[in-house]
Design a protein around this motif. Structure first.
Motif, PDB file in Angstrom:
ATOM      1  N   ASP A   1       0.835  -1.204   0.000  1.00  0.00           N
ATOM      2  CA  ASP A   1       0.000   0.000   0.000  1.00  0.00           C
ATOM      3  C   ASP A   1       0.871   1.255   0.000  1.00  0.00           C
ATOM      4  N   TYR A   2       1.943   1.219   0.775  1.00  0.00           N
ATOM      5  CA  TYR A   2       2.846   2.370   0.807  1.00  0.00           C
ATOM      6  C   TYR A   2       3.476   2.591  -0.559  1.00  0.00           C
ATOM      7  N   ALA A   3       3.979   1.516  -1.175  1.00  0.00           N
ATOM      8  CA  ALA A   3       4.629   1.628  -2.486  1.00  0.00           C
ATOM      9  C   ALA A   3       3.653   2.137  -3.542  1.00  0.00           C
TER      10      ALA A   3
ATOM     11  N   LEU B   1       8.397   6.609  -7.203  1.00  0.00           N
ATOM     12  CA  LEU B   1       9.685   5.915  -7.148  1.00  0.00           C
ATOM     13  C   LEU B   1      10.653   6.563  -8.124  1.00  0.00           C
ATOM     14  N   GLY B   2      11.805   7.016  -7.613  1.00  0.00           N
ATOM     15  CA  GLY B   2      12.808   7.634  -8.461  1.00  0.00           C
ATOM     16  C   GLY B   2      13.558   6.624  -9.316  1.00  0.00           C
TER      17      GLY B   2
ATOM     18  N   GLU C   1      14.512   2.132  -4.858  1.00  0.00           N
ATOM     19  CA  GLU C   1      13.744   0.917  -4.667  1.00  0.00           C
ATOM     20  C   GLU C   1      13.042   0.989  -3.314  1.00  0.00           C
ATOM     21  N   PHE C   2      11.939   0.249  -3.181  1.00  0.00           N
ATOM     22  CA  PHE C   2      11.243   0.177  -1.908  1.00  0.00           C
ATOM     23  C   PHE C   2      11.852  -0.936  -1.057  1.00  0.00           C
TER      24      PHE C   2
ATOM     25  N   ARG D   1      15.148   5.889   5.031  1.00  0.00           N
ATOM     26  CA  ARG D   1      14.585   6.501   3.822  1.00  0.00           C
ATOM     27  C   ARG D   1      13.900   5.417   2.992  1.00  0.00           C
ATOM     28  N   ASN D   2      12.679   5.698   2.554  1.00  0.00           N
ATOM     29  CA  ASN D   2      11.957   4.729   1.734  1.00  0.00           C
ATOM     30  C   ASN D   2      11.001   5.467   0.807  1.00  0.00           C
TER      31      ASN D   2
END
Length: 368
Positions: free
Chosen positions: A66-68, A73-74, A78-79, A117-118
């Motif tokens: 859900d967060y991803a 995303l750069g 990566e997550f 960091r994510n």
């Protein structure tokens, strides 16, 4: 791979808060550096700790998918699940921003409390953060500040780094070679490694007996062979995207009785709890943020035997150059000692029982 110096932020620029501060404290603390006010104003520590607990209670916890699905995303990112414990749930807390448009998100692991960091930077792209003239940032006025910090930290862990005669030292993330120069002076057989080409070139132009290398330690035979008595991570830990793999390697590179010295930003800092996303520890290239609660988890999982911490009160306090009156200086020192809330964290990790027996008692080390 070196952290930026602390940024100064005035929380009181926000008008309602400024009014509240004026009501509580008047103007008698206005002449103090911002980085010291939170430690000496009466009642502020209690307020900031309560503020932090409230933030944690209010911040939602979500699944990694859900967060991803809700965060961009750069290209080089990566997550991640939690690096330390593998927990996939995410608790988003901060969105630091800075000059030249950089921005990222910091989450907390709801299981072990680790901050990171994510999305994070993919390891194969870590060098992208240090391309260009990174050495310019590491020299000049900043160099004098860093040299003082090196000396104060070595003093805090005396006598471990006092005498380097007959001892090998690796400075991981050596930058422009500032610490390697000090290691030379203390008699160490010293080498360094870094990802910044211009920093390594500048280091080797100034060093006499030490040498800096570019790239991965495993690609440098002199380093890959191991046998180091000391490995130093000066403001490097927050830059490592795969700390478990890196620390397993550090453990392998250390000789019996060896130690690993760490200086990094402190995720338990009272200033983080006060400034939130504007905390000085959130800089462009920082990836992960440790405290005295989470660092031992990393060390234990990678085979270290023990750890000791030396509280950081601030360079000017420790060097005796602060403008802080003696009464307030004592108050600051007492509060940091009581709460582990200094803005930087200093740790000495012991490779094995031999290291603990040699150095641990004087450093008040605890086994992992």
């Amino acid at each position: 791979m070196t952290e930026a110096p602390g940024r100064g932020y005035d929380l009181e620029m926000v008008t309602p808060r400024r009014m509240l501060v004026r009501i509580l404290y008047g103007s008698r603390y206005d002449r103090l550096p911002h980085g010291q006010r939170a430690y000496v104003r009466p009642g502020e520590r209690v307020i900031r700790e309560a503020q932090w607990r409230l933030r944690l209670r209010r911040a939602p916890v979500t699944t990694l998918p859900d967060y991803a699905g809700s965060v961009p995303l750069g290209e080089i990112e990566e997550f991640l699940a939690c690096t330390l414990c593998g927990e996939e749930r995410q608790q988003p807390l901060f969105e630091p921003t800075g000059g030249k448009g950089w921005r990222y998100r910091v989450v907390r692991c709801p299981a072990c409390g680790f901050l990171y960091r994510n999305p994070n930077v993919r390891p194969e792209h870590l060098g992208d953060l240090y391309a260009g003239s990174y050495s310019t940032f590491l020299t000049g006025k900043y160099a004098a500040q860093r040299t003082r910090r090196y000396e104060l930290t070595m003093k805090a862990f005396s006598p471990v780094l006092d005498d380097g005669a007959g001892r090998r030292l690796l400075d991981f993330g050596c930058g422009a070679g500032l610490f390697l120069g000090l290691a030379e002076e203390r008699g160490f057989d010293a080498v360094g490694v870094d990802l910044s080409p211009d920093s390594v070139e500048r280091a080797n132009a100034t060093l006499r007996t030490a040498r800096a290398y570019l790239g991965d330690p495993d690609d440098v035979p002199e380093i890959a062979a191991g046998g180091f008595d000391v490995i130093t991570l000066w403001s490097v830990l927050a830059h490592l995207p795969r700390p478990l793999a890196d620390f397993a390697r550090f453990r392998r590179l250390l000789a019996p009785g060896g130690v690993l010295l760490i200086l990094t930003v402190n995720a338990n800092s009272l200033l983080l709890k006060a400034y939130g996303s504007r905390w000085s520890g959130f800089t462009k290239n920082h990836l992960m943020f440790y405290s005295s609660a989470t660092l031992p988890v990393l060390l234990r999982r990678t085979g270290f035997a023990g750890v000791a911490f030396a509280p950081h009160f601030g360079d000017s306090i420790e060097a005796g150059t602060t403008r802080l009156p003696a009464k307030l200086r004592r108050r600051l020192v007492a509060r940091i000692r009581a709460t582990d809330g200094g803005n930087m964290m200093r740790a000495l990790a012991f490779a094995d029982q031999e290291a603990l027996e040699r150095w641990g008692a004087e450093q008040k080390a605890r086994e992992l």
